[in-house]
Design a protein around this motif. Structure first.
Motif, PDB file in Angstrom:
ATOM      1  N   GLY C 149      36.805  51.275  44.606  1.00 35.21           N
ATOM      2  CA  GLY C 149      36.624  50.481  46.035  1.00 35.21           C
ATOM      3  C   GLY C 149      35.197  50.372  45.749  1.00 35.21           C
ATOM      4  O   GLY C 149      34.667  49.138  46.423  1.00 35.21           O
ATOM      5  N   GLY C 150      34.239  51.249  46.412  1.00 33.38           N
ATOM      6  CA  GLY C 150      32.933  50.795  46.600  1.00 33.38           C
ATOM      7  C   GLY C 150      32.271  49.982  45.969  1.00 33.38           C
ATOM      8  O   GLY C 150      31.952  48.848  46.511  1.00 33.38           O
ATOM      9  N   GLN C 151      32.873  50.101  44.994  1.00 32.04           N
ATOM     10  CA  GLN C 151      31.728  49.371  43.445  1.00 32.04           C
ATOM     11  C   GLN C 151      32.460  48.224  44.117  1.00 32.04           C
ATOM     12  O   GLN C 151      31.997  47.141  43.898  1.00 32.04           O
ATOM     13  N   ARG C 152      33.611  47.626  43.876  1.00 36.10           N
ATOM     14  CA  ARG C 152      34.560  46.303  44.060  1.00 36.10           C
ATOM     15  C   ARG C 152      33.858  45.574  45.019  1.00 36.10           C
ATOM     16  O   ARG C 152      33.380  44.848  45.409  1.00 36.10           O
ATOM     17  N   ALA C 153      33.659  47.015  46.550  1.00 38.91           N
ATOM     18  CA  ALA C 153      33.251  45.540  47.260  1.00 38.91           C
ATOM     19  C   ALA C 153      31.962  45.269  47.329  1.00 38.91           C
ATOM     20  O   ALA C 153      31.551  43.996  47.957  1.00 38.91           O
ATOM     21  N   ARG C 154      30.629  46.541  46.476  1.00 38.98           N
ATOM     22  CA  ARG C 154      29.512  45.288  46.725  1.00 38.98           C
ATOM     23  C   ARG C 154      29.265  45.038  45.631  1.00 38.98           C
ATOM     24  O   ARG C 154      29.011  43.450  45.729  1.00 38.98           O
ATOM     25  N   VAL C 155      30.242  44.777  44.182  1.00 35.11           N
ATOM     26  CA  VAL C 155      30.533  43.525  43.832  1.00 35.11           C
ATOM     27  C   VAL C 155      31.366  42.032  44.014  1.00 35.11           C
ATOM     28  O   VAL C 155      30.028  40.591  44.917  1.00 35.11           O
ATOM     29  N   ALA C 156      31.767  41.977  45.329  1.00 38.85           N
ATOM     30  CA  ALA C 156      31.810  41.008  45.740  1.00 38.85           C
ATOM     31  C   ALA C 156      31.005  40.119  46.985  1.00 38.85           C
ATOM     32  O   ALA C 156      30.972  39.145  46.992  1.00 38.85           O
ATOM     33  N   LEU C 157      30.394  41.335  47.358  1.00 34.70           N
ATOM     34  CA  LEU C 157      29.059  40.700  48.291  1.00 34.70           C
ATOM     35  C   LEU C 157      28.433  40.344  47.620  1.00 34.70           C
ATOM     36  O   LEU C 157      27.804  38.694  48.229  1.00 34.70           O
ATOM     37  N   MET C 158      27.716  40.974  45.960  1.00 35.55           N
ATOM     38  CA  MET C 158      26.123  39.932  45.673  1.00 35.55           C
ATOM     39  C   MET C 158      27.284  38.745  44.854  1.00 35.55           C
ATOM     40  O   MET C 158      26.271  37.791  44.437  1.00 35.55           O
ATOM     41  N   ARG C 159      28.309  38.938  45.222  1.00 39.86           N
ATOM     42  CA  ARG C 159      28.790  37.398  44.028  1.00 39.86           C
ATOM     43  C   ARG C 159      28.567  36.333  44.863  1.00 39.86           C
ATOM     44  O   ARG C 159      27.997  35.180  45.410  1.00 39.86           O
ATOM     45  N   THR C 160      29.083  36.835  46.224  1.00 40.28           N
ATOM     46  CA  THR C 160      28.410  36.011  47.861  1.00 40.28           C
ATOM     47  C   THR C 160      27.177  34.996  47.783  1.00 40.28           C
ATOM     48  O   THR C 160      26.808  34.175  47.718  1.00 40.28           O
TER      49      THR C 160
END
Lengths: 551, 406, 256
Positions: C149-160
Motif C-alpha cells: 500500500g505504501g509503495q503504491r501511494a508513493r508511485v501514485a504521487l510520483m506519477r502526478t
C-alpha cells in the motif's frame, strides 16, 4: 437507436395489415376479418394455443424457480462453483444444437434408453412412447429450460453482484435468519427488479420459439409460432392472411403473458409483504438444497450430454438401437461435408464477427457518450433496447422481409448483419453496461488531471482496463448471432447458409450423422469465441494481477 | 420530395421493364451458344429441398460440373419446404421486384408448380428448347409433360422420376402388405410399427393420394378438379374412413407423425417402425450403400401399382441469372448428370431420359450402374399410378390438418 | 526534483474566487474565496457529504455537469474556469492510488510524463529518477498489484508529480492506509509538495491530517435542511449521490 427499432415497427405493421385483409400484392385492398375467421375456424388452434402457453409459461416458470432455488439454497455448496463454470459454455451453445442433441438423448430409441436396454428394460425394440414431440410439449419445455436456465442464472449472478447481495445476506444471517429464508427475504426483493426484463425476454422467447419447436414440439398441431411459419410458407397464397392473423394473435399472447406475469408479481409482492417482516427465521430451507442442487445439475447435465451425443454421432457411421456406442466409426461425415462446412462456417463467422463487432462498437460509443454527457440511462431506454427480445420474432420478421425487399436489401450480407444486430445489440449492451458503468470514474479523472486528453484516456486507460468485459460482450454477441435461425432465414433470403440454418434443415432430414457435425460445430464456434475472450486478456495481462478483479 | 422520388422510381421501373422486355425478345432469337456465353460467370441460386444429405451431395457435384464446364457458380439454397421458395418469389412480386430476384432455379413439382404457374411467377416457356430435352422420354413417361395433371407447357424442365415404394428390414419383418387394405390389416397385426410423414410433406401427401386412388371407385374423376364440395366429400369419404381405422394402430397411436421421409427412415433404422415410404426406386440400395440402413433392408410395392411422378426444375419470372439457370437445367437432363443421379451409391433417382434416344456410349453409362440387392427391376416395381389433380391434393392436405391435427 | 526548479521560480499559486456549488437548485457550498500560495498546504475539513470533495473536482475540472456552479478558479493567476481538466494541470490524488492495473509501474509513471518530452532516454531517466526518489529503484517493470500500500501511494504521487502539475489536490489520500504507514506517506507527500512549491489543497475528515500540515484549516460544516437522520448516515465523499442530497454546507474560516 431508431435505425434498429424501425424494422421492428415496420415489420409489425407489415404483419398486422395483412391480418386485417390488406395486402395489395395478393389483391387484398379492403378491411376484412376473413383471415381471423379462418384462423379461429382452424380446428387445431385450441391445442396449438394450449401447447404454446403451457410450454412457454411452464419453461419460464421452471427456469426461474430452478435458478432462484439453486442460488438461494446452494450458493455455499461446491456444486455452485462447478455449475457456474459449466453455465457459460452451455449458454454459448445455440438452441438448435441443444434441441437436436436432446431429441436423440430422450427419444424412445435414444441414448438414455440405450444405456439400459435391453438388459434392464427388456426393450429389444424401442418402446412406443412419445418422449420427444409429445403432445403436451414436455420435451420442448425441457429443451427450453436447458437453454433458458443458464441465461437467467447468469443474469441473476450479475444482479447479485450489483446489489451487494453478500452483504445483505450477511446482515440477515447475523440477525438470526436461516440462509434460504434470508436470501428470499432480503436478496430476492432486491434482485428481482434487475432480472425482470430478462425474465420477460425468456417468456417472450419461449412463447414464440420456432427452431427448437421444429425439432422438439409435436406436429399435429405444432405450437402457434410454427403454425405461423407453416402458413406463411403455404403454397396456397391466401393462407398469408391467416398467417398474419395468427402472427398478430401470437403477439397478443406474448403481450398478455407478460402483462399477466407482471400482475402476478404485484399480487405476490402484496401478499408476501407482511411475511417479509413477520420475523420468521425459517431454518428449514437447507433441506431443499440437495433437491435444487440435483435438479439444476441434471438440467445442465442433460445439456452437456446432448452435445456429447451429437459429437459422437458426427463420428459414427453405424449406430443402431440398442448400441450404447457406434458400431462403426468414421470421419466420413466430416469429410463429405467439407465444402458445406466451409461455406456455412465462414458465413457464420463473418456475420457473427461483424454483428458482434458493430454491436460492441455501438454499445461502447453509447456508454462512453452517456458518461461524457452524464445522461443517466432511464428505464424507458432499456425497454426500447429490449424490444427485439420481447416482440415475437415471427410476428415482425415477415413484415421486415417485405421492407427489406422494398429497399432492395433482402438477401444481402448487410441486411443479414443488420437483422442480427437487432438481437445481438441488446445482449451486448446487457453484458457490457455494468462493467462499463462500474469502472471507477476516478481512474479517468486521475488520467485527465495527469494531462491526458479525453481521447487518450479512452484509448489508453478505459479500453485496456475494460478489455476483458468488452471481449466477453463481443463473445456473447457472437454466440447470439450464431444461434439466429429465423432472422437468418428471412433476411438472408436463404442465400446465406449458416451452421444454424444447415443444422435445422438437416435435423428435419433426421440424418443424425450430419446433423451431429453441424450441431457440434455450432456449439464449438461460440465456445471458441468465449475461450478467446477469456484467453486474450489473460495472456496480455498475465503479469497484471490487479485486472483480474475487473470484469 | 416523395413525389419526385416516386416519379423517379416510376421512370426507373419503366426503363427496367423496357430493358427486360427487350432482353426477353432477344433471348428467344438467341441460339444456345449465346445462352452459354451469357451464362458464363453468372451465379445461380438454386433453391432445393435440403433434407437429404445424399441429394445435397449430388447437387454439390452438379455445382462442380457446371463450374468446370460452363463457368457457372451454383449455390444450393437448402429449403426445408419448397413452399418457402414460392413464398419468397411472391414476397418479391409483392415488393415490385420484377427482375434481380433472389432465386434462379427451384426444384419443384405438383402443387407448388401449380401455384406458381397460376400466379404468373414462372419464367418461360424454356424447357423444351433445351438441347438435352430431346432425350426425354415424353412418350412413355407422360408425367414429364403433365405435372400432376397440370400441363407443363415448357415452364419447368424434367429432372427425375419418382415412384412410391416401401422399404422394410427383412431381418425383422416377414410379411409385408400388398395393398392399401392390406396395410390396415398389417397395422392391426403389428401395432405401432407403421406411420407416414406428416402431410403436406410430399411423401406423406403421396401416401394419402395412394389410399385415395386405390379406394376410389372412379379413378378418372381424380384427374380433374373436383366439381363440388359434395363430390369431394363423397369421393374422399373412403379415405377418411380408412385413416380413422388405421391411425389407432400406427406409431404413437397416430397422434404424431414424422416430419418427412428421412425422419421416417431414421425411425426405421432406430427400430421404432418397420416400414419406410420411399419416393426413389433405388433409394433402398442407396441407403444401404451409405450405411443409413442395414444390409437386410428390402423393398416392396403394391399389387395395383403405386403413384409415380416427375420432379422438375423451374425458373422464377424475376430470376437474376436466367441464362445460367437454363444451362444448369439443361445439364441436369444430360445423360452424364442423369446417370450419376441414378447411381445408387449417389442418390438412386430414376432418369427421365429414354434409353432408345441415347447414343450407345450414353446407354452404356446407365448399364454400367451398380445394382444393389434391394433394387427392384422395372417389372417388379409394377404399374405407375397417375397423380390426381393438385386441387384434390391441396384440399386433402387441408382436410387432413383439420381432422388429425387438433 | 531538478525539473521542478523552473516552476519554483515562477511561483505557483492557486486561487478560488467566489466558488459556490449547488445541486438541484440547493446550495451546497456557500461562496468561497481562497488563496493558496506555492508550497502552502491548505486543509478543507468536514464530514462526509459536505461537498468538500466536489470543490476539488471543480478545481481540477472533473465535476459532473449536474452540479450548479459559480465562481472562478485561477491557477498561477490564469483563469482556468471552463478549461478541460487536461489543460488545467492540477494533479489530484485520491484515497485509492488508482494506478492503472493494465500498465506496469514504469508505464504508469510514463503515462504521467508530458508528451513534449519525446526523447526515449530522457523519459526513462526521469522515470528512474522518480522511482529512486520514492525508494523504488528497479520497480519499473513490476505489476502495480504486487506492490504494498505504501509503495503504491508513493508511485501514485510520483506519477502526478511527473505530469508537472501547477497545483496539487489531495482527496483524503491517506485514509485507506494503515496507521503506521499513514504518517510516513503523509510526510512523503507533504515534503514533495513543499519542495516542488505546489499550492496544495487537502480534503480530509481526519483531524490528524490537518494537524500534520501545521497550516491553515478550513472547516466545511454541514447544515441540515429537512432530514436530521440523513447527516448521520456515513457517506463517502466521492459517492455523493446526485439525488439524495439534503445538506447545505456553510464554511467557516479558522486560523491556527
Amino acid at each position: 437507436m431508431l435505425l434498429f427499432l424501425a424494422p421492428i415497427v415496420a415489420g409489425l405493421i407489415g404483419t398486422w395489415l395483412p391480418a386485417v385483409g390488406i395486402f395489395p400484392a395478393l389483391g387484398g385492398h379492403e378491411f376484412s376479418l376473413a383471415g381471423w375467421r379462418e384462423l379461429f375456424a382452424y380446428p387445431g388452434l385450441g391445442s396449438a394455443l394450449r401447447l404454446t402457453l403451457t410450454s412457454g409459461i411452464l419453461s419460464t416458470f421452471l427456469s426461474l424457480v430452478l435458478v432462484i432455488g439453486f442460488v438461494a439454497c446452494c450458493s455455499e455448496r461446491k456444486s455452485f462453483q462447478a455449475l457456474r463454470r459449466l453455465i457459460a459454455p452451455l449458454l454459448a451453445v445455440p438452441h438448435v444444437a441443444v434441441a437436436i442433441g436432446l431429441a436423440f438423448l430422450i427419444a424412445p430409441s435414444g441414448w438414455l434408453v440405450r444405456l439400459f436396454s435391453p438388459w434392464a428394460t427388456g426393450w429389444t425394440t424401442p418402446p412406443d412412447i412419445a418422449s420427444v414431440q409429445d403432445p403436451y410439449g414436455f420435451a420442448l419445455t425441457l429443451g427450453l429450460v436447458i437453454k433458458e436456465m443458464p441465461f437467467l442464472f447468469l443474469m441473476t449472478l450479475a444482479a447479485l453482484h450489483q446489489t451487494h447481495a453478500d452483504r445483505r445476506l450477511a446482515i440477515a444471517r447475523s440477525l438470526g435468519y436461516g440462509p434460504v429464508t434470508a436470501w428470499i427475504k432480503v436478496v430476492l426483493p432486491a434482485i428481482y427488479p434487475q432480472i425482470r426484463l430478462p425474465i420477460y425476454a425468456v417468456l417472450a422467447f419461449s412463447l414464440s420459439v420456432v427452431d427448437m419447436a421444429l425439432i422438439l414440439a409435436p406436429t399435429t398441431p405444432p405450437p402457434l409460432a410454427v403454425l405461423v411459419l407453416r402458413w406463411f410458407n403455404d403454397p396456397d397464397l391466401s393462407m398469408r392472411f391467416v398467417a398474419a392473423a395468427c402472427a398478430s394473435l401470437q403477439f397478443g399472447i406474448v403481450a398478455a403473458a407478460i402483462g399477466g406475469w407482471r400482475l402476478l408479481e404485484i399480487i405476490i409482492a402484496r401478499l408476501t409483504r407482511s411475511w417479509l417482516t413477520d420475523g420468521q427465521r425459517g431454518y428449514g430451507g437447507r433441506a431443499l438444497a440437495p433437491v435444487f442442487g440435483l435438479a439444476a445439475s441434471s438440467v445442465c447435465g442433460l445439456g452437456a450430454l446432448s452435445i456429447l451425443g451429437m459429437a459422437i454421432w458426427s463420428f459414427a457411421r453405424r449406430w443402431r438401437y440398442p448400441d450404447v456406442l457406434p458400431s462403426v466409426v468414421s470421419l466420413e461425415s466430416w469429410m463429405r461435408q467439407g465444402s458445406s462446412i466451409l461455406t456455412a462456417g465462414l458465413n457464420t463467422m463473418t456475420i457473427g464477427l461483424a454483428a458482434a463487432a458493430i454491436a460492441t462498437t455501438l454499445v461502447v460509443a453509447c456508454l462512453e457518450n452517456e458518461r461524457r454527457q452524464s445522461v443517466s440511462s432511464n428505464g424507458r431506454g432499456i425497454w426500447l433496447l429490449y424490444a427485439p427480445l420481447l416482440v415475437p420474432q415471427i410476428g415482425f420478421l415477415f413484415g421486415t422481409q417485405v421492407l427489406a425487399v422494398h429497399l432492395n436489401l433482402d438477401g444481402t450480407w448487410w441486411a443479414l448483419v443488420w437483422t442480427h444486430l437487432l438481437f445481438v445489440l441488446p445482449y451486448v449492451f446487457l453484458s457490457l453496461s455494468d462493467s462499463y458503468r462500474n469502472l471507477d470514474e476516478r481512474y479517468v479523472r486521475s488520467a485527465l488531471c495527469l494531462g491526458a486528453s479525453p481521447g487518450r484516456v479512452f484509448w489508453r486507460v478505459k479500453l485496456p482496463m475494460l478489455l476483458r468485459p468488452i471481449l466477453y460482450a463481443m463473445a456473447i454477441g457472437f454466440a447470439v448471432s450464431v444461434a439466429q435461425y429465423l432472422p437468418t432465414l428471412f433476411a438472408g433470403g436463404g442465400r446465406y447458409v449458416t451452421l444454424t440454418t444447415e443444422a435445422v434443415s438437416l435435423a428435419a432430414g433426421a440424418n443424425r450423422r450430419v446433423a451431429g457435425v453441424f450441431a457440434l460445430l455450432q456449439a464449438l464456434l461460440p465456445m471458441i469465441a468465449f475461450g478467446l475472450a477469456i484467453g486474450i486478456p489473460a495472456l496480455l495481462y498475465r503479469h497484471r494481477r490487479g485486472l483480474r478483479g475487473i470484469a | 420530395m416523395s413525389s419526385i422520388q416516386s416519379g423517379i422510381r416510376q421512370i426507373f421501373v419503366g426503363i427496367v421493364c423496357l430493358l427486360g422486355a427487350a432482353g426477353a425478345s432477344q433471348a428467344q432469337s438467341q441460339n444456345w451458344d449465346d445462352t452459354l456465353a451469357e451464362a458464363r460467370g453468372q451465379k445461380v441460386y438454386w433453391n432445393a429441398w435440403g433434407g437429404d444429405e445424399r441429394i445435397n451431395a449430388y447437387i454439390a457435384w452438379v455445382g462442380k460440373r457446371v463450374w468446370d464446364e460452363y463457368g457457372i457458380s451454383l449455390n444450393h439454397v437448402k429449403l426445408s419446404d419448397t413452399a418457402d421458395a414460392v413464398s419468397r418469389v411472391l414476397a418479391e412480386k409483392a415488393a415490385g421486384r420484377t427482375n434481380g430476384g433472389s432465386i434462379d432455379l427451384i426444384w419443384i413439382n405438383g402443387e407448388n408448380f401449380a401455384a406458381m404457374k397460376e400466379n404468373g411467377l414462372l419464367h418461360g416457356p424454356f424447357s423444351e428448347t433445351l438441347p438435352n430435352f430431346a432425350g426425354v422420354d415424353v412418350e412413355h413417361k407422360p408425367s414429364t409433360r403433365v405435372d400432376f395433371t397440370v400441363p407443363v407447357e415448357g415452364l419447368e424442365a424434367p429432372w427425375g422420376m419418382a415412384k412410391i415404394n416401401f422399404i422394410y428390414d427383412s431381418a425383422r419383418v416377414e410379411t409385408t402388405p400388398r395393398s392399401i387394405p392390406g396395410f390396415l390389416k398389417w397395422a392391426e397385426a403389428n401395432p405401432g410399427r407403421f406411420t407416414y410423414p406428416t402431410p403436406p410433406d410430399f411423401i406423406g401427401s403421396t401416401f394419402l393420394k395412394q389410399v385415395l386412388i386405390e379406394l376410389a371407385q372412379d379413378r378418372d374423376e381424380l384427374q380433374k378438379p373436383f366439381t363440388s364440395e359434395e363430390r369431394f366429400a363423397e369421393v374422399t369419404a373412403p379415405l377418411w374412413d380408412y385413416l380413422d381405422a388405421l391411425h389407432p394402430h400406427l406409431w404413437r397411436k397416430g397422434e404424431l407423425f414424422p416430419a418427412n421421409g428421412p425422419a421416417q427412415r431414421q425411425l426405421l433404422d432406430d427400430g421404432e417402425v418397420d416400414i419406410h415410404i420411399s419416393f426413389y426406386p433405388s433409394e433402398a440400395s442407396s441407403l444401404i450403400a451409405t450405411d443409413l440402413l442395414p444390409g437386410s433392408a428390402r423393398v416392396f410395392v403394391l399389387e395395383e401399382g403405386t403413384i409415380g411422378n416427375t420432379h422438375f426444375v423451374a425458373i422464377p419470372f424475376n430470376a437474376s441469372a436466367k441464362a445460367a439457370a437454363m444451362v444448369v437445367a439443361d445439364f441436369l437432363m444430360s445423360p452424364e448428370a442423369q446417370a450419376e443421379k441414378q447411381n445408387e451409391t449417389v442418390w438412386g433417382d430414376d432418369t427421365v431420359l429414354a434409353m432408345s434416344k441415347l447414343s450407345k456410349t450414353d446407354q452404356q453409362r446407365f448399364n454400367d450402374l451398380p445394382r444393389g440387392a434391394a433394387t427392384l427391376t422395372p417389372e417388379e416395381l409394377g404399374a405407375t399410378l397417375l397423380e390426381p389433380h393438385p386441387a384434390w391434393m391441396t384440399r386433402i392436405e387441408a382436410e387432413w390438418q383439420e381432422r388429425y391435427s387438433r | 526534483m531538478s525539473q521542478s526548479n523552473e516552476r519554483n521560480e515562477s511561483r505557483n499559486s492557486l486561487a478560488l474566487r467566489g466558488v459556490s456549488l449547488g445541486i438541484a437548485g440547493r446550495a451546497l457550498i456557500a461562496p468561497l474565496d481562497l488563496d493558496v500560495a506555492g508550497g502552502e498546504i491548505v486543509t478543507l475539513m468536514g464530514p462526509s457529504g459536505s461537498g468538500k470533495s466536489s470543490i476539488l473536482a471543480y478545481v481540477c475540472g472533473t465535476l459532473e455537469p449536474s452540479f450548479d456552479t459559480s465562481g472562478k478558479i485561477f491557477i498561477n493567476g490564469q483563469d482556468m474556469t471552463g478549461f478541460p481538466p487536461e489543460r488545467r494541470r492540477a494533479g489530484i490524488l485520491f484515497q485509492d492510488d488508482l494506478l492503472f492495473p493494465h500498465l506496469s509501474v514504469g508505464e504508469n509513471l510514463a503515462f504521467g510524463l508530458p508528451q513534449r518530452i519525446k526523447d526515449k532516454q530522457e523519459r526513462n531517466a526521469r522515470i528512474e529518477r522518480a522511482l529512486a526518489e520514492a525508494d523504488l529503484e528497479g520497480f519499473a517493470r513490476r505489476d502495480p498489484a504486487t506492490l504494498s500500500g505504501g509503495q503504491r501511494a508513493r508511485v501514485a504521487l510520483m506519477r502526478t508529480l511527473l505530469s508537472e502539475p501547477r497545483a496539487l489536490l489531495l482527496d483524503e489520500p491517506f485514509s485507506k492506509l494503515d496507521v503506521h504507514l499513514r504518517e510516513r506517506v503523509r510526510r512523503f507527500v507533504f515534503d514533495h509538495a513543499r519542495a516542488e512549491g505546489l499550492p496544495t489543497l487537502l480534503v480530509t475528515h481526519d483531524p490528524e491530517d490537518a494537524t500534520a500540515t501545521g497550516e491553515r484549516v478550513i472547516e466545511v460544516q454541514p447544515a441540515m435542511v429537512d432530514n436530521p437522520s440523513a447527516s448521520r448516515t456515513p457517506q463517502k465523499n466521492h459517492e455523493i449521490s446526485t439525488r439524495e442530497h439534503r445538506e447545505v454546507g456553510i464554511i467557516k474560516k479558522l486560523s491556527l
